[in-house]
Design a protein around this motif. Structure first.
Motif, PDB file in Angstrom:
ATOM      1  N   LEU A   8       0.825  -1.209   0.000  1.00  0.00           N
ATOM      2  CA  LEU A   8       0.000   0.000   0.000  1.00  0.00           C
ATOM      3  C   LEU A   8       0.860   1.261   0.000  1.00  0.00           C
ATOM      4  O   LEU A   8       2.023   1.232   0.436  1.00  0.00           O
ATOM      5  CB  LEU A   8      -0.873   0.026   1.262  1.00  0.00           C
ATOM      6  CG  LEU A   8      -1.978  -1.016   1.383  1.00  0.00           C
ATOM      7  CD1 LEU A   8      -2.546  -1.001   2.805  1.00  0.00           C
ATOM      8  CD2 LEU A   8      -3.075  -0.772   0.355  1.00  0.00           C
ATOM      9  N   SER A   9       0.290   2.343  -0.449  1.00  0.00           N
ATOM     10  CA  SER A   9       0.953   3.631  -0.314  1.00  0.00           C
ATOM     11  C   SER A   9       1.212   3.889   1.179  1.00  0.00           C
ATOM     12  O   SER A   9       0.335   3.667   2.008  1.00  0.00           O
ATOM     13  CB  SER A   9       0.056   4.736  -0.879  1.00  0.00           C
ATOM     14  OG  SER A   9       0.677   5.988  -0.733  1.00  0.00           O
ATOM     15  N   GLY A  10       2.419   4.296   1.499  1.00  0.00           N
ATOM     16  CA  GLY A  10       2.757   4.565   2.894  1.00  0.00           C
ATOM     17  C   GLY A  10       3.195   3.335   3.669  1.00  0.00           C
ATOM     18  O   GLY A  10       3.540   3.426   4.848  1.00  0.00           O
ATOM     19  N   ALA A  11       3.201   2.177   3.019  1.00  0.00           N
ATOM     20  CA  ALA A  11       3.618   0.951   3.730  1.00  0.00           C
ATOM     21  C   ALA A  11       5.110   0.985   4.043  1.00  0.00           C
ATOM     22  O   ALA A  11       5.566   0.338   4.998  1.00  0.00           O
ATOM     23  CB  ALA A  11       3.274  -0.282   2.902  1.00  0.00           C
ATOM     24  N   GLY A  12       5.876   1.719   3.225  1.00  0.00           N
ATOM     25  CA  GLY A  12       7.318   1.826   3.483  1.00  0.00           C
ATOM     26  C   GLY A  12       8.196   1.304   2.354  1.00  0.00           C
ATOM     27  O   GLY A  12       9.411   1.132   2.537  1.00  0.00           O
ATOM     28  N   LYS A  13       7.619   1.107   1.188  1.00  0.00           N
ATOM     29  CA  LYS A  13       8.382   0.558   0.061  1.00  0.00           C
ATOM     30  C   LYS A  13       9.605   1.404  -0.268  1.00  0.00           C
ATOM     31  O   LYS A  13      10.732   0.894  -0.340  1.00  0.00           O
ATOM     32  CB  LYS A  13       7.489   0.443  -1.194  1.00  0.00           C
ATOM     33  CG  LYS A  13       6.291  -0.461  -1.034  1.00  0.00           C
ATOM     34  CD  LYS A  13       5.446  -0.488  -2.278  1.00  0.00           C
ATOM     35  CE  LYS A  13       4.823   0.843  -2.650  1.00  0.00           C
ATOM     36  NZ  LYS A  13       3.894   1.398  -1.630  1.00  0.00           N
ATOM     37  N   SER A  14       9.405   2.694  -0.515  1.00  0.00           N
ATOM     38  CA  SER A  14      10.516   3.559  -0.930  1.00  0.00           C
ATOM     39  C   SER A  14      11.563   3.670   0.168  1.00  0.00           C
ATOM     40  O   SER A  14      12.767   3.630  -0.102  1.00  0.00           O
ATOM     41  CB  SER A  14      10.004   4.961  -1.269  1.00  0.00           C
ATOM     42  OG  SER A  14       9.054   4.891  -2.283  1.00  0.00           O
ATOM     43  N   THR A  15      11.090   3.797   1.388  1.00  0.00           N
ATOM     44  CA  THR A  15      12.018   3.958   2.513  1.00  0.00           C
ATOM     45  C   THR A  15      12.917   2.732   2.649  1.00  0.00           C
ATOM     46  O   THR A  15      14.147   2.850   2.768  1.00  0.00           O
ATOM     47  CB  THR A  15      11.209   4.161   3.821  1.00  0.00           C
ATOM     48  OG1 THR A  15      10.313   5.261   3.632  1.00  0.00           O
ATOM     49  CG2 THR A  15      12.119   4.446   4.997  1.00  0.00           C
ATOM     50  N   THR A  71       6.112  -3.796   8.350  1.00  0.00           N
ATOM     51  CA  THR A  71       6.671  -2.494   8.721  1.00  0.00           C
ATOM     52  C   THR A  71       5.968  -1.863   9.914  1.00  0.00           C
ATOM     53  O   THR A  71       6.384  -0.822  10.403  1.00  0.00           O
ATOM     54  CB  THR A  71       6.656  -1.503   7.530  1.00  0.00           C
ATOM     55  OG1 THR A  71       5.322  -1.039   7.311  1.00  0.00           O
ATOM     56  CG2 THR A  71       7.196  -2.131   6.265  1.00  0.00           C
ATOM     57  N   LEU A 130      14.395  -4.401   8.755  1.00  0.00           N
ATOM     58  CA  LEU A 130      13.694  -4.954   7.588  1.00  0.00           C
ATOM     59  C   LEU A 130      14.629  -5.034   6.376  1.00  0.00           C
ATOM     60  O   LEU A 130      14.602  -6.022   5.630  1.00  0.00           O
ATOM     61  CB  LEU A 130      12.453  -4.110   7.279  1.00  0.00           C
ATOM     62  CG  LEU A 130      11.374  -4.179   8.368  1.00  0.00           C
ATOM     63  CD1 LEU A 130      10.338  -3.085   8.188  1.00  0.00           C
ATOM     64  CD2 LEU A 130      10.705  -5.548   8.377  1.00  0.00           C
ATOM     65  N   PRO A 167       2.497   9.760   4.433  1.00  0.00           N
ATOM     66  CA  PRO A 167       3.676  10.610   4.253  1.00  0.00           C
ATOM     67  C   PRO A 167       3.519  11.654   3.151  1.00  0.00           C
ATOM     68  O   PRO A 167       4.178  12.697   3.186  1.00  0.00           O
ATOM     69  CB  PRO A 167       4.787   9.612   3.888  1.00  0.00           C
ATOM     70  CG  PRO A 167       4.084   8.381   3.404  1.00  0.00           C
ATOM     71  CD  PRO A 167       2.773   8.343   4.147  1.00  0.00           C
ATOM     72  N   LYS A 168       2.652  11.377   2.191  1.00  0.00           N
ATOM     73  CA  LYS A 168       2.493  12.344   1.090  1.00  0.00           C
ATOM     74  C   LYS A 168       1.131  13.036   1.139  1.00  0.00           C
ATOM     75  O   LYS A 168       0.763  13.745   0.198  1.00  0.00           O
ATOM     76  CB  LYS A 168       2.670  11.631  -0.255  1.00  0.00           C
ATOM     77  CG  LYS A 168       4.073  11.048  -0.443  1.00  0.00           C
ATOM     78  CD  LYS A 168       4.085   9.905  -1.470  1.00  0.00           C
ATOM     79  CE  LYS A 168       5.078   8.824  -1.062  1.00  0.00           C
ATOM     80  NZ  LYS A 168       4.686   7.479  -1.508  1.00  0.00           N
ATOM     81  N   ARG A 171       0.211   7.279   8.850  1.00  0.00           N
ATOM     82  CA  ARG A 171       1.505   7.810   8.391  1.00  0.00           C
ATOM     83  C   ARG A 171       1.289   8.861   7.307  1.00  0.00           C
ATOM     84  O   ARG A 171       1.873   9.929   7.346  1.00  0.00           O
ATOM     85  CB  ARG A 171       2.350   6.675   7.796  1.00  0.00           C
ATOM     86  CG  ARG A 171       2.885   5.705   8.805  1.00  0.00           C
ATOM     87  CD  ARG A 171       3.676   4.643   8.073  1.00  0.00           C
ATOM     88  NE  ARG A 171       4.191   3.611   8.963  1.00  0.00           N
ATOM     89  CZ  ARG A 171       4.574   2.411   8.553  1.00  0.00           C
ATOM     90  NH1 ARG A 171       4.515   2.101   7.260  1.00  0.00           N
ATOM     91  NH2 ARG A 171       5.033   1.537   9.413  1.00  0.00           N
ATOM     92  N   ALA A 211       8.452  -3.768  12.824  1.00  0.00           N
ATOM     93  CA  ALA A 211       9.922  -3.780  12.799  1.00  0.00           C
ATOM     94  C   ALA A 211      10.416  -2.483  12.169  1.00  0.00           C
ATOM     95  O   ALA A 211       9.684  -1.847  11.400  1.00  0.00           O
ATOM     96  CB  ALA A 211      10.423  -4.983  12.000  1.00  0.00           C
ATOM     97  N   VAL A 265      13.078   0.126   9.979  1.00  0.00           N
ATOM     98  CA  VAL A 265      13.568   0.118   8.599  1.00  0.00           C
ATOM     99  C   VAL A 265      14.866  -0.679   8.470  1.00  0.00           C
ATOM    100  O   VAL A 265      15.019  -1.499   7.558  1.00  0.00           O
ATOM    101  CB  VAL A 265      13.790   1.574   8.123  1.00  0.00           C
ATOM    102  CG1 VAL A 265      14.366   1.598   6.712  1.00  0.00           C
ATOM    103  CG2 VAL A 265      12.496   2.358   8.184  1.00  0.00           C
TER     104      VAL A 265
HETATM  105  P1  ADP Z   1       5.616   3.884   0.167  1.00  0.00           P
HETATM  106  O1  ADP Z   1       6.835   3.978  -0.712  1.00  0.00           O
HETATM  107  O2  ADP Z   1       5.230   2.472   0.463  1.00  0.00           O
HETATM  108  O3  ADP Z   1       4.467   4.727  -0.295  1.00  0.00           O
HETATM  109  P2  ADP Z   1       7.145   5.521   1.954  1.00  0.00           P
HETATM  110  O4  ADP Z   1       8.424   4.760   2.137  1.00  0.00           O
HETATM  111  O5  ADP Z   1       7.133   6.659   0.981  1.00  0.00           O
HETATM  112  O6  ADP Z   1       6.012   4.468   1.599  1.00  0.00           O
HETATM  113  O7  ADP Z   1       6.624   6.067   3.333  1.00  0.00           O
HETATM  114  C1  ADP Z   1       6.579   5.284   4.482  1.00  0.00           C
HETATM  115  C2  ADP Z   1       6.557   6.197   5.697  1.00  0.00           C
HETATM  116  O8  ADP Z   1       6.434   5.392   6.874  1.00  0.00           O
HETATM  117  C3  ADP Z   1       7.836   7.006   5.824  1.00  0.00           C
HETATM  118  O9  ADP Z   1       7.506   8.275   6.312  1.00  0.00           O
HETATM  119  C4  ADP Z   1       8.620   6.205   6.863  1.00  0.00           C
HETATM  120  O10 ADP Z   1       9.512   7.020   7.593  1.00  0.00           O
HETATM  121  C5  ADP Z   1       7.506   5.689   7.752  1.00  0.00           C
HETATM  122  N1  ADP Z   1       7.843   4.445   8.472  1.00  0.00           N
HETATM  123  C6  ADP Z   1       7.644   4.242   9.804  1.00  0.00           C
HETATM  124  N2  ADP Z   1       8.050   3.008  10.153  1.00  0.00           N
HETATM  125  C7  ADP Z   1       8.505   2.410   9.035  1.00  0.00           C
HETATM  126  C8  ADP Z   1       9.064   1.114   8.779  1.00  0.00           C
HETATM  127  N3  ADP Z   1       9.225   0.200   9.746  1.00  0.00           N
HETATM  128  N4  ADP Z   1       9.422   0.822   7.508  1.00  0.00           N
HETATM  129  C9  ADP Z   1       9.260   1.734   6.525  1.00  0.00           C
HETATM  130  N5  ADP Z   1       8.752   2.977   6.697  1.00  0.00           N
HETATM  131  C10 ADP Z   1       8.364   3.323   7.945  1.00  0.00           C
END
Ligand code: ADP
Length: 210
Positions: free
Chosen positions: A42-49, A184, A192, A150-151, A148, A187, A189
């Motif tokens: 999902l959006s905000g799941a943490g893929k990019s991070t 996410t 993971l 983020p966007k 979260r 655990a 970043v």
């Molecule tokens: P996506 O690419 O899936 O849309 P993003 O990576 O852009 O998600 O955003 C994920 C947000 O969640 C970031 O702000 C990140 O800092 C936060 N976050 C909190 N905990 C985690 C985690 N365990 N893994 C990844 N992101 C996390």
């Protein structure tokens, strides 16, 4: 683009000029096993991070990598596509073709895009060898992703400003048997990213982080 059956549709098959330098030779020169890490969620799941953290770790170990981020690709290659089902499918098709070319170049390719439909993830998988594609399910409950935000996209989607938003007004089909499952919500970043490296080590794709 609508397709039928499980086979890769004929229009997906790319005719390539035969190069005297093969994929194996390019990979050997780089001293690595090329593969695709396909991060879905999902959006905000943490893929990019997490994708970024994985790439940093691999890069520090001397690997040649490339990160294909769905959001960034929509500024260029996929700039003409919207978020209808048909355009999402085409988005995945183009991205997986680019990933395949980069795989041929010997790179470790990290793809980070929602890719909500099982069928298109399966077609991306089938473009390359069975041991060259790892589906990474970046998993957080919808309510966590919404918190979260983020966007700021969930807020806009819930306000009706963004049609076809995954998780709100468009479905997300969870992977049934991903090679790697990252939770996410429980655990951090770094842990993971290490979980992914551990799986790569187990597969003999790297000694990074050992
Ligand atoms: P996506 O690419 O899936 O849309 P993003 O990576 O852009 O998600 O955003 C994920 C947000 O969640 C970031 O702000 C990140 O800092 C936060 N976050 C909190 N905990 C985690 C985690 N365990 N893994 C990844 N992101 C996390």
């Amino acid at each position: 683009m609508k397709t039928s059956g499980d086979a890769v549709p004929s229009e997906w098959i790319v005719v390539q000029a035969v190069s005297t330098i093969g994929k194996g030779a390019r990979a050997e020169q780089k001293g690595q096993k090329p593969l695709i890490l396909w991060m879905t969620g999902l959006s905000g799941a943490g893929k990019s991070t997490i994708a970024n953290r994985i790439e940093e770790k691999l890069w520090r170990c001397g690997h040649h990598t490339m990160l294909l981020d769905g959001d960034n690709l929509r500024f260029g290659l996929n700039g003409d596509l919207a978020f209808t089902d048909a355009d999402r499918i085409e988005n995945i098709r183009r991205t997986s073709e680019v990933a395949r070319l980069m795989l041929e170049a010997g790179l470790i390719v990290i793809c980070s895009l929602i890719s909500p439909f099982r069928r298109e993830r399966m077609l991306a998988r089938r473009l390359v060898g069975a041991d060259e594609f790892l589906e990474v399910f970046v998993d957080a409950p919808l309510d966590v992703c919404q918190r979260r935000d983020p966007k700021g996209l969930y807020a806009r989607a819930l306000a009706g400003e963004i049609p076809n938003f995954t998780g709100i007004s468009s479905p997300y089909e969870r992977p049934e048997a991903p090679e790697i499952h990252l939770r996410t919500d429980i655990a951090d970043v770094d842990a993971l990213a290490d979980q992914v490296l551990e799986e790569l080590r187990r597969r003999g794709a790297t000694t990074c982080g050992a």
